[in-house]
Write a protein that holds these residues in place. Structure first.
Motif, PDB file in Angstrom:
ATOM      1  N   SER A 168      41.479  22.833  32.081  1.00 27.16           N
ATOM      2  CA  SER A 168      41.466  21.894  30.955  1.00 27.16           C
ATOM      3  C   SER A 168      42.827  21.753  30.283  1.00 27.16           C
ATOM      4  CB  SER A 168      40.442  22.350  29.901  1.00 27.16           C
ATOM      5  OG  SER A 168      40.918  23.457  29.144  1.00 27.16           O
ATOM      6  N   VAL A 169      43.702  22.743  30.458  1.00 23.64           N
ATOM      7  CA  VAL A 169      44.955  22.772  29.713  1.00 23.64           C
ATOM      8  C   VAL A 169      45.883  21.598  30.032  1.00 23.64           C
ATOM      9  CG1 VAL A 169      47.093  24.086  29.366  1.00 23.64           C
ATOM     10  CG2 VAL A 169      44.872  25.233  29.212  1.00 23.64           C
ATOM     11  N   PRO A 170      46.103  21.245  31.313  1.00 29.53           N
ATOM     12  CA  PRO A 170      46.971  20.083  31.575  1.00 29.53           C
ATOM     13  C   PRO A 170      46.454  18.805  30.927  1.00 29.53           C
ATOM     14  CG  PRO A 170      46.662  21.353  33.583  1.00 29.53           C
ATOM     15  CD  PRO A 170      45.712  21.909  32.574  1.00 29.53           C
ATOM     16  N   TYR A 171      45.144  18.587  30.951  1.00 27.54           N
ATOM     17  CA  TYR A 171      44.581  17.404  30.296  1.00 27.54           C
ATOM     18  C   TYR A 171      44.835  17.460  28.791  1.00 27.54           C
ATOM     19  CZ  TYR A 171      41.919  16.934  34.672  1.00 27.54           C
ATOM     20  OH  TYR A 171      41.540  16.822  35.987  1.00 27.54           O
ATOM     21  N   LEU A 172      44.612  18.632  28.210  1.00 27.23           N
ATOM     22  CA  LEU A 172      44.806  18.791  26.773  1.00 27.23           C
ATOM     23  C   LEU A 172      46.245  18.467  26.379  1.00 27.23           C
ATOM     24  CD1 LEU A 172      43.569  21.705  24.568  1.00 27.23           C
ATOM     25  CD2 LEU A 172      45.964  21.073  24.542  1.00 27.23           C
ATOM     26  N   LEU A 173      47.203  19.016  27.116  1.00 24.93           N
ATOM     27  CA  LEU A 173      48.611  18.794  26.780  1.00 24.93           C
ATOM     28  C   LEU A 173      49.000  17.333  26.961  1.00 24.93           C
ATOM     29  CD1 LEU A 173      50.225  21.999  28.308  1.00 24.93           C
ATOM     30  CD2 LEU A 173      49.992  21.432  25.880  1.00 24.93           C
ATOM     31  N   THR A 174      48.474  16.692  27.986  1.00 23.80           N
ATOM     32  CA  THR A 174      48.762  15.267  28.176  1.00 23.80           C
ATOM     33  C   THR A 174      48.253  14.469  26.988  1.00 23.80           C
ATOM     34  OG1 THR A 174      48.669  15.476  30.584  1.00 23.80           O
ATOM     35  CG2 THR A 174      48.405  13.269  29.674  1.00 23.80           C
ATOM     36  N   VAL A 175      47.055  14.794  26.507  1.00 22.94           N
ATOM     37  CA  VAL A 175      46.490  14.109  25.339  1.00 22.94           C
ATOM     38  C   VAL A 175      47.366  14.327  24.112  1.00 22.94           C
ATOM     39  CG1 VAL A 175      44.569  14.112  23.702  1.00 22.94           C
ATOM     40  CG2 VAL A 175      44.107  14.113  26.154  1.00 22.94           C
ATOM     41  N   GLY A 200      55.621  17.248  15.012  1.00 13.22           N
ATOM     42  CA  GLY A 200      55.468  16.903  13.603  1.00 13.22           C
ATOM     43  C   GLY A 200      54.475  17.761  12.861  1.00 13.22           C
ATOM     44  N   ALA A 201      53.191  17.584  13.137  1.00 11.78           N
ATOM     45  CA  ALA A 201      52.157  18.315  12.396  1.00 11.78           C
ATOM     46  C   ALA A 201      52.222  19.810  12.728  1.00 11.78           C
ATOM     47  CB  ALA A 201      50.780  17.757  12.733  1.00 11.78           C
ATOM     48  N   PRO A 202      51.936  20.664  11.749  1.00  4.67           N
ATOM     49  CA  PRO A 202      52.058  22.110  11.974  1.00  4.67           C
ATOM     50  C   PRO A 202      51.151  22.651  13.074  1.00  4.67           C
ATOM     51  CG  PRO A 202      50.998  21.628   9.861  1.00  4.67           C
ATOM     52  CD  PRO A 202      51.562  20.341  10.359  1.00  4.67           C
ATOM     53  N   GLN A 203      50.012  21.996  13.320  1.00 12.87           N
ATOM     54  CA  GLN A 203      49.112  22.500  14.359  1.00 12.87           C
ATOM     55  C   GLN A 203      49.689  22.349  15.766  1.00 12.87           C
ATOM     56  OE1 GLN A 203      48.431  20.013  12.245  1.00 12.87           O
ATOM     57  NE2 GLN A 203      47.147  18.396  13.142  1.00 12.87           N
ATOM     58  N   LEU A 228      40.737  24.959  19.491  1.00 13.42           N
ATOM     59  CA  LEU A 228      41.656  23.950  20.009  1.00 13.42           C
ATOM     60  C   LEU A 228      40.995  22.580  20.046  1.00 13.42           C
ATOM     61  CD1 LEU A 228      43.748  25.393  22.989  1.00 13.42           C
ATOM     62  CD2 LEU A 228      44.594  24.017  21.093  1.00 13.42           C
ATOM     63  N   PHE A 229      39.750  22.554  20.499  1.00 12.86           N
ATOM     64  CA  PHE A 229      39.055  21.275  20.568  1.00 12.86           C
ATOM     65  C   PHE A 229      38.905  20.657  19.179  1.00 12.86           C
ATOM     66  CE2 PHE A 229      35.133  18.770  20.242  1.00 12.86           C
ATOM     67  CZ  PHE A 229      35.506  17.706  21.055  1.00 12.86           C
ATOM     68  N   ALA A 230      38.623  21.477  18.179  1.00 18.86           N
ATOM     69  CA  ALA A 230      38.474  20.954  16.829  1.00 18.86           C
ATOM     70  C   ALA A 230      39.763  20.273  16.374  1.00 18.86           C
ATOM     71  CB  ALA A 230      38.101  22.085  15.870  1.00 18.86           C
ATOM     72  N   THR A 231      40.893  20.864  16.723  1.00 19.54           N
ATOM     73  CA  THR A 231      42.181  20.282  16.359  1.00 19.54           C
ATOM     74  C   THR A 231      42.415  18.972  17.096  1.00 19.54           C
ATOM     75  OG1 THR A 231      43.077  22.515  16.013  1.00 19.54           O
ATOM     76  CG2 THR A 231      44.657  20.735  16.233  1.00 19.54           C
ATOM     77  N   VAL A 232      42.105  18.963  18.398  1.00 16.46           N
ATOM     78  CA  VAL A 232      42.286  17.757  19.198  1.00 16.46           C
ATOM     79  C   VAL A 232      41.321  16.661  18.760  1.00 16.46           C
ATOM     80  CG1 VAL A 232      42.113  16.798  21.535  1.00 16.46           C
ATOM     81  CG2 VAL A 232      43.203  19.019  21.182  1.00 16.46           C
ATOM     82  N   GLU A 233      40.079  17.038  18.486  1.00 21.86           N
ATOM     83  CA  GLU A 233      39.096  16.038  18.073  1.00 21.86           C
ATOM     84  C   GLU A 233      39.538  15.343  16.791  1.00 21.86           C
ATOM     85  OE1 GLU A 233      34.352  15.407  17.020  1.00 21.86           O
ATOM     86  OE2 GLU A 233      35.141  17.459  17.195  1.00 21.86           O
ATOM     87  N   ASP A 234      40.005  16.116  15.841  1.00 21.72           N
ATOM     88  CA  ASP A 234      40.437  15.520  14.579  1.00 21.72           C
ATOM     89  C   ASP A 234      41.581  14.535  14.804  1.00 21.72           C
ATOM     90  OD1 ASP A 234      40.442  15.464  11.594  1.00 21.72           O
ATOM     91  OD2 ASP A 234      42.448  16.279  11.873  1.00 21.72           O
ATOM     92  N   ARG A 256      32.174  22.528  19.714  1.00 21.16           N
ATOM     93  CA  ARG A 256      32.650  22.683  18.349  1.00 21.16           C
ATOM     94  C   ARG A 256      32.446  24.112  17.844  1.00 21.16           C
ATOM     95  NH1 ARG A 256      29.890  17.022  16.783  1.00 21.16           N
ATOM     96  NH2 ARG A 256      31.713  15.659  17.100  1.00 21.16           N
ATOM     97  N   PRO A 257      33.354  24.600  17.006  1.00 21.71           N
ATOM     98  CA  PRO A 257      33.165  25.939  16.433  1.00 21.71           C
ATOM     99  C   PRO A 257      31.838  26.038  15.693  1.00 21.71           C
ATOM    100  CG  PRO A 257      35.378  25.128  15.982  1.00 21.71           C
ATOM    101  CD  PRO A 257      34.608  23.973  16.558  1.00 21.71           C
ATOM    102  N   GLY A 258      31.028  27.003  16.062  1.00 27.67           N
ATOM    103  CA  GLY A 258      29.746  27.201  15.397  1.00 27.67           C
ATOM    104  C   GLY A 258      28.695  26.181  15.750  1.00 27.67           C
ATOM    105  N   GLY A 259      28.992  25.309  16.720  1.00 26.76           N
ATOM    106  CA  GLY A 259      28.037  24.265  17.093  1.00 26.76           C
ATOM    107  C   GLY A 259      26.901  24.816  17.916  1.00 26.76           C
ATOM    108  N   ARG A 260      25.815  24.084  17.929  1.00 26.33           N
ATOM    109  CA  ARG A 260      24.662  24.540  18.699  1.00 26.33           C
ATOM    110  C   ARG A 260      24.888  24.229  20.179  1.00 26.33           C
ATOM    111  NH1 ARG A 260      21.760  20.448  20.554  1.00 26.33           N
ATOM    112  NH2 ARG A 260      21.880  18.397  19.564  1.00 26.33           N
ATOM    113  N   PRO A 261      24.415  25.084  21.084  1.00 23.15           N
ATOM    114  CA  PRO A 261      24.542  24.814  22.506  1.00 23.15           C
ATOM    115  C   PRO A 261      23.753  23.580  22.911  1.00 23.15           C
ATOM    116  CG  PRO A 261      24.003  27.124  22.103  1.00 23.15           C
ATOM    117  CD  PRO A 261      23.789  26.385  20.814  1.00 23.15           C
ATOM    118  N   ALA A 262      24.276  22.857  23.896  1.00 22.78           N
ATOM    119  CA  ALA A 262      23.540  21.723  24.447  1.00 22.78           C
ATOM    120  C   ALA A 262      22.376  22.237  25.263  1.00 22.78           C
ATOM    121  CB  ALA A 262      24.458  20.883  25.320  1.00 22.78           C
TER     122      ALA A 262
END
Length: 273
Positions: A168-175, A200-203, A228-234, A256-262
């Motif tokens: 997932s990391v290469p996709y994440l970095l490209t995004v 720019g942003a501190p995250q 990480l996903f929470a940061t990317v989603e925002d 999501r952090p603390g989210g219910r499983p699908a």
């Protein structure tokens, strides 16, 4: 006239001689320096000089001044016709993976009144439509790999979950870089890019993003992936890409952090993950 190659480790006599010979050939239209030698602080004593040589379309074959010493410990020369160079490293090209080579590269020679410089500049950034489309396609791919990883963690398969996390990391970095209309760096240059050309942003700062990325690659830690996903989603939602995320329906809660499983038997989710 060729420009000074700029700051780096010691410039080799072989490179200087090559630039002089190539610049003297009327068939050579442009010279572009890339690699570690073009990026301040990245070159070492073992770094070669990566040089793209743009040759006139009507030239049959590679000029002798370019053909001599094309690859050595000091030189790595890639000759391209002007037509080839126009398409090189852009979407659809065989060498699309080579695009970051032109980010922070140095144009040493431009005999076309700025055309070579303009083409290099176009390769070095993503325009609005390209960045928009890239974010959408790679965000969906990132979510898919992340979903696979967290689903395997949920189902007691930590080894394959780790593999999907790393994938997932290469996709994440490209995004992340496309959200800023930037070309994703090669891994070698990622810390340097974040430190010297911050997003720019501190995250997205090197000391915030890199430890998370390295933890995901190291063991696929679910909590780190979710954070990480929470940061990317925002960031993606703020940039207008909510529809990509929302297309996953309730399956997205697993990410999501603390989210219910699908639900394990959710047909749509299982087919994508």
């Amino acid at each position: 006239m060729p420009r000074n190659p700029g700051p780096s480790a010691e410039v080799s006599a072989e490179f200087t001689d090559f630039v002089s010979r190539a610049s003297a050939s009327p068939d050579v239209l442009g010279l572009v320096l890339s690699g570690s030698r073009a990026r301040r602080g990245m070159a070492t004593a073992r770094s070669d000089h990566d040089v793209y040589v743009i040759i006139a379309d009507d030239r049959a074959g590679v000029p002798p001044a370019v053909a001599e010493g094309r690859r050595s410990p000091a030189l790595d020369v890639m000759p391209l016709s002007l037509s080839e160079f126009r398409a090189h490293a852009l979407p659809g090209d065989t060498y699309a993976w080579d695009r970051y080579a032109f980010v922070h590269s140095q144009v040493l020679l431009d005999r076309l009144g700025g055309t070579i410089t303009r083409l290099v500049g176009e390769k070095a950034v993503l325009d609005d439509p390209e960045a928009h489309q890239l974010v959408r396609s790679e965000l969906d791919a990132y979510i898919n790999s992340l979903y696979r990883s967290l689903k395997s963690h949920r189902d007691g398969r930590p080894d394959v979950a780790h593999l999907d996390a790393a994938e997932s990391v290469p996709y994440l970095l490209t995004v992340v870089f496309a959200l800023h209309q930037r070309v994703r760096p090669y891994n070698k240059y990622l810390p340097w890019e974040l430190a010297h050309h911050p997003l720019g942003a501190p995250q997205w700062a090197a000391d915030a993003l890199l430890p998370r990325i390295l933890r995901v690659v190291a063991d696929g830690d679910p909590a780190t992936q979710r954070a990480l996903f929470a940061t990317v989603e925002d960031a993606a939602r703020q940039a207008g890409h909510a529809s990509v995320i929302d297309s996953w329906g309730t399956d997205i809660e697993l990410l999501r952090p603390g989210g219910r499983p699908a639900p394990a038997d959710r047909a749509a989710g299982e087919s994508r993950g």
